[in-house]
Write a protein that holds these residues in place. Structure first.
Motif, PDB file in Angstrom:
ATOM      1  N   HIS A  27       0.789  -1.128   0.213  1.00 57.66           N
ATOM      2  CA  HIS A  27      -0.012  -0.107  -0.030  1.00 57.66           C
ATOM      3  C   HIS A  27       0.692   1.316   0.033  1.00 57.66           C
ATOM      4  O   HIS A  27       1.885   1.252   0.525  1.00 57.66           O
ATOM      5  N   PRO A  28       0.516   2.266  -0.775  1.00 63.06           N
ATOM      6  CA  PRO A  28       1.201   3.525  -0.754  1.00 63.06           C
ATOM      7  C   PRO A  28       1.250   4.238   0.586  1.00 63.06           C
ATOM      8  O   PRO A  28       2.214   5.222   0.642  1.00 63.06           O
ATOM      9  N   GLY A  29       0.599   3.978   1.667  1.00 65.18           N
ATOM     10  CA  GLY A  29       0.524   4.906   2.862  1.00 65.18           C
ATOM     11  C   GLY A  29      -0.367   6.225   2.471  1.00 65.18           C
ATOM     12  O   GLY A  29      -1.161   6.376   1.577  1.00 65.18           O
ATOM     13  N   LEU A  30      -0.169   7.242   3.412  1.00 69.20           N
ATOM     14  CA  LEU A  30      -1.205   8.199   3.518  1.00 69.20           C
ATOM     15  C   LEU A  30      -0.304   9.711   2.878  1.00 69.20           C
ATOM     16  O   LEU A  30      -1.084  10.442   2.446  1.00 69.20           O
TER      17      LEU A  30
ATOM     18  N   GLY B 213       8.363   1.298   5.735  1.00 68.77           N
ATOM     19  CA  GLY B 213       7.037   1.830   5.860  1.00 68.77           C
ATOM     20  C   GLY B 213       6.250   1.299   6.981  1.00 68.77           C
ATOM     21  O   GLY B 213       5.227   2.056   7.692  1.00 68.77           O
ATOM     22  N   LEU B 214       6.644   0.270   7.455  1.00 70.32           N
ATOM     23  CA  LEU B 214       6.097  -0.516   8.541  1.00 70.32           C
ATOM     24  C   LEU B 214       6.876  -0.146   9.921  1.00 70.32           C
ATOM     25  O   LEU B 214       6.052   0.007  10.916  1.00 70.32           O
ATOM     26  N   THR B 215       8.253  -0.417   9.789  1.00 72.87           N
ATOM     27  CA  THR B 215       8.897  -0.490  10.916  1.00 72.87           C
ATOM     28  C   THR B 215       9.507   0.931  11.570  1.00 72.87           C
ATOM     29  O   THR B 215       9.696   1.341  12.551  1.00 72.87           O
TER      30      THR B 215
ATOM     31  N   TRP C 146      -0.873  -3.501   8.725  1.00 69.56           N
ATOM     32  CA  TRP C 146      -1.192  -2.103   7.864  1.00 69.56           C
ATOM     33  C   TRP C 146      -1.799  -1.257   8.517  1.00 69.56           C
ATOM     34  O   TRP C 146      -1.678   0.036   8.391  1.00 69.56           O
ATOM     35  N   LYS C 147      -2.876  -1.436   9.321  1.00 68.53           N
ATOM     36  CA  LYS C 147      -4.042  -0.789   9.988  1.00 68.53           C
ATOM     37  C   LYS C 147      -3.186   0.157  10.918  1.00 68.53           C
ATOM     38  O   LYS C 147      -3.528   1.534  11.148  1.00 68.53           O
TER      39      LYS C 147
END
Length: 249
Positions: free
Chosen positions: A11-14, A200-202, A227-228
């Motif tokens: 996912h690209p993120g926000l 992007g997660l860590t 992800w959430k």
């Protein structure tokens, strides 16, 4: 019969306009895509199965091109990656391929494109964990999450938990630079789980949050909740992750 289940999303993120992450699971790849629900694939445990993420360098044109090139190349040669030497050779070949593709761009728009990569080769009895850059691989037993990849990044500045700087990657400079990939062999047993992810997660989530989610949820739900949580923390970067589990049928 033992099998490998992989639940993944990208996912690209926000905050990013596009997704420059890519993902490979065996012969299957996701490049520059948007998924909000994990996709789960199941494979028999036998021939080497590669699961990896690649994070195109932000701020460099062509990050998505570099990450896609790497995962597609890994997908093509994955079944041959049976030992540490083969993984090293494959990553060196990927590095050369990124530089070659950048050099073929006559307008030099892609001249410094690059990507990190991190993943695992799953086969009977062992897992080969590898990375170049700061994407990560975690072992996720019930006793607690443990990072098994090695970050190629300097210590964060005082008062900061993370840094966006990488000390090596695939490509990323105008002049060719060799890499020194990290490859580690670890034993594998039924029930073992691994988390493979981009920063992007860590970056937005501390390890104790990742650990809590992995302890609390099974594969697909864990991927979704991770992800959430990253989105709830601001989603500052592209988010790509895969939860890998080995089990008896």
């Amino acid at each position: 019969m033992r099998y490998v289940a992989v639940s993944a999303l990208s996912h690209p993120g926000l905050l990013r306009e596009r997704n420059e992450d890519s993902l490979v699971i065996g012969p299957w790849t996701l490049c520059a895509t948007v998924t909000e629900n994990p996709q789960t694939l199941v494979f028999p445990l036998g021939a080497p199965l590669v699961v990896a993420v690649a994070d195109g360098l932000g701020g460099h044109p062509g990050g998505d091109v570099a990450s896609a090139l790497v995962v597609r190349r890994i997908a093509a040669i994955g079944p041959a990656l049976a030992d540490e030497a083969a993984v090293h050779d494959a990553l060196n070949a990927c590095n050369r391929a990124v530089y070659q593709a950048a050099g073929d761009d006559r307008g030099s728009e892609l001249a410094a494109m690059g990507t990190t990569v991190a993943g695992a080769v799953v086969q009977p009895g062992s897992v080969l964990v590898f990375n170049v850059g700061d994407s990560r691989v975690f072992a996720a037993p019930r006793i607690g999450l443990r990072q098994v990849s090695l970050d190629d990044s300097p210590p964060p500045e005082p008062g900061r938990r993370t840094t966006s700087v990488v000390t090596q990657c695939l490509g990323g400079t105008r002049a060719y630079r060799a890499i020194h990939a990290h490859v580690t062999a670890v034993s594998l047993s039924p029930g073992d789980r691994y988390l493979i992810c981009t920063d992007g997660l860590t970056d937005p989530l501390p390890t104790d949050v990742l650990d809590d989610v992995m302890r609390t949820h099974d594969d697909g739900r864990a991927a979704f909740e991770l992800w959430k949580a990253a989105i709830a923390a601001g989603g500052p970067d592209n988010i790509t992750l895969a939860v890998v589990r080995v089990a008896d049928e």
